[in-house]
Design a protein around this motif. Sequence first.
Motif, PDB file in Angstrom:
ATOM      1  N   CYS A  55     -15.315 -14.278 -89.977  1.00 60.98           N
ATOM      2  CA  CYS A  55     -15.705 -13.808 -88.640  1.00 60.98           C
ATOM      3  C   CYS A  55     -16.568 -14.805 -87.873  1.00 60.98           C
ATOM      4  O   CYS A  55     -16.504 -14.857 -86.652  1.00 60.98           O
ATOM      5  CB  CYS A  55     -16.463 -12.483 -88.751  1.00 60.98           C
ATOM      6  SG  CYS A  55     -15.451 -11.149 -89.429  1.00 60.98           S
ATOM      7  N   ARG A  93     -26.412  -3.036 -89.195  1.00 61.58           N
ATOM      8  CA  ARG A  93     -26.375  -1.866 -88.333  1.00 61.58           C
ATOM      9  C   ARG A  93     -27.755  -1.313 -88.022  1.00 61.58           C
ATOM     10  O   ARG A  93     -27.919  -0.516 -87.105  1.00 61.58           O
ATOM     11  CB  ARG A  93     -25.483  -0.789 -88.944  1.00 61.58           C
ATOM     12  CG  ARG A  93     -24.016  -1.065 -88.652  1.00 61.58           C
ATOM     13  CD  ARG A  93     -23.109  -0.099 -89.375  1.00 61.58           C
ATOM     14  NE  ARG A  93     -21.912  -0.790 -89.818  1.00 61.58           N
ATOM     15  CZ  ARG A  93     -21.835  -1.551 -90.912  1.00 61.58           C
ATOM     16  NH1 ARG A  93     -22.852  -1.682 -91.695  1.00 61.58           N
ATOM     17  NH2 ARG A  93     -20.727  -2.169 -91.222  1.00 61.58           N
ATOM     18  N   SER A  98     -23.410  -0.749 -83.636  1.00 62.85           N
ATOM     19  CA  SER A  98     -21.971  -0.943 -83.447  1.00 62.85           C
ATOM     20  C   SER A  98     -21.438  -2.203 -84.142  1.00 62.85           C
ATOM     21  O   SER A  98     -20.259  -2.519 -84.003  1.00 62.85           O
ATOM     22  CB  SER A  98     -21.638  -0.978 -81.956  1.00 62.85           C
ATOM     23  OG  SER A  98     -22.257  -2.094 -81.346  1.00 62.85           O
ATOM     24  N   SER A  99     -22.267  -2.879 -84.910  1.00 66.34           N
ATOM     25  CA  SER A  99     -21.839  -4.095 -85.608  1.00 66.34           C
ATOM     26  C   SER A  99     -20.717  -3.778 -86.599  1.00 66.34           C
ATOM     27  O   SER A  99     -20.752  -2.764 -87.290  1.00 66.34           O
ATOM     28  CB  SER A  99     -23.018  -4.712 -86.360  1.00 66.34           C
ATOM     29  OG  SER A  99     -22.585  -5.838 -87.099  1.00 66.34           O
ATOM     30  N   PHE A 100     -19.737  -4.659 -86.666  1.00 70.13           N
ATOM     31  CA  PHE A 100     -18.685  -4.496 -87.664  1.00 70.13           C
ATOM     32  C   PHE A 100     -18.960  -5.349 -88.906  1.00 70.13           C
ATOM     33  O   PHE A 100     -18.194  -5.328 -89.863  1.00 70.13           O
ATOM     34  CB  PHE A 100     -17.293  -4.781 -87.089  1.00 70.13           C
ATOM     35  CG  PHE A 100     -17.116  -6.151 -86.526  1.00 70.13           C
ATOM     36  CD1 PHE A 100     -16.775  -7.215 -87.333  1.00 70.13           C
ATOM     37  CD2 PHE A 100     -17.270  -6.378 -85.165  1.00 70.13           C
ATOM     38  CE1 PHE A 100     -16.596  -8.486 -86.809  1.00 70.13           C
ATOM     39  CE2 PHE A 100     -17.093  -7.634 -84.634  1.00 70.13           C
ATOM     40  CZ  PHE A 100     -16.760  -8.700 -85.453  1.00 70.13           C
ATOM     41  N   ASN A 109     -21.225   0.867 -97.116  1.00 69.51           N
ATOM     42  CA  ASN A 109     -20.399   0.067 -96.225  1.00 69.51           C
ATOM     43  C   ASN A 109     -19.216   0.883 -95.728  1.00 69.51           C
ATOM     44  O   ASN A 109     -18.676   1.717 -96.449  1.00 69.51           O
ATOM     45  CB  ASN A 109     -19.889  -1.189 -96.939  1.00 69.51           C
ATOM     46  CG  ASN A 109     -20.884  -2.309 -96.869  1.00 69.51           C
ATOM     47  OD1 ASN A 109     -21.349  -2.651 -95.804  1.00 69.51           O
ATOM     48  ND2 ASN A 109     -21.231  -2.886 -98.006  1.00 69.51           N
ATOM     49  N   ARG A 112     -14.228  -1.281 -93.979  1.00 65.60           N
ATOM     50  CA  ARG A 112     -13.775  -2.630 -93.644  1.00 65.60           C
ATOM     51  C   ARG A 112     -13.986  -3.649 -94.769  1.00 65.60           C
ATOM     52  O   ARG A 112     -13.845  -4.839 -94.550  1.00 65.60           O
ATOM     53  CB  ARG A 112     -14.505  -3.136 -92.403  1.00 65.60           C
ATOM     54  CG  ARG A 112     -14.163  -2.380 -91.174  1.00 65.60           C
ATOM     55  CD  ARG A 112     -14.878  -3.008 -89.981  1.00 65.60           C
ATOM     56  NE  ARG A 112     -14.773  -2.153 -88.849  1.00 65.60           N
ATOM     57  CZ  ARG A 112     -15.766  -1.462 -88.337  1.00 65.60           C
ATOM     58  NH1 ARG A 112     -16.964  -1.542 -88.843  1.00 65.60           N
ATOM     59  NH2 ARG A 112     -15.568  -0.687 -87.300  1.00 65.60           N
TER      60      ARG A 112
END
Length: 139
Positions: A55, A93, A98-100, A109, A112
Amino acid sequence: MGALALVFSCAAFADIVPYTVQGDGIPQPLAGARGDPQRGRAIVASRQQGLCLLCHAAPVPEERFQGDLAPNLAGVGARYSEAQLRLRVVDPRRVNPSSFMPAFHSRGNPSRIGAQWAGKPILDAQQVEDVVAWLATLR
């Protein structure tokens, strides 16, 4: 102004080290010792361990195909203190709901993450400290 301090004691989760959140950071190292920046760099660059480069882009020129879904890690040590970096790695978070980005030192977790990490931390306390130590060098 008094700082709100929250203590996370995870006695039921022996692999999770207790920590205290103060404001927007975790001021004390999780492992009780400083991290090693070289080990941290290796964890961030690893496609089997940290998976950060899926990412994030980072100043790791030998690694091709770096991500662009999350902020570039270049200069992150100038933008955040070690305490702030530590919280962002442990549980992002807490700073951005809203962090992925997965919580790297948590059992909680979302879906994802890979099945091998379900219900357990992705990184142990020392690995978190190693990553924080390397990120802090990125000025």
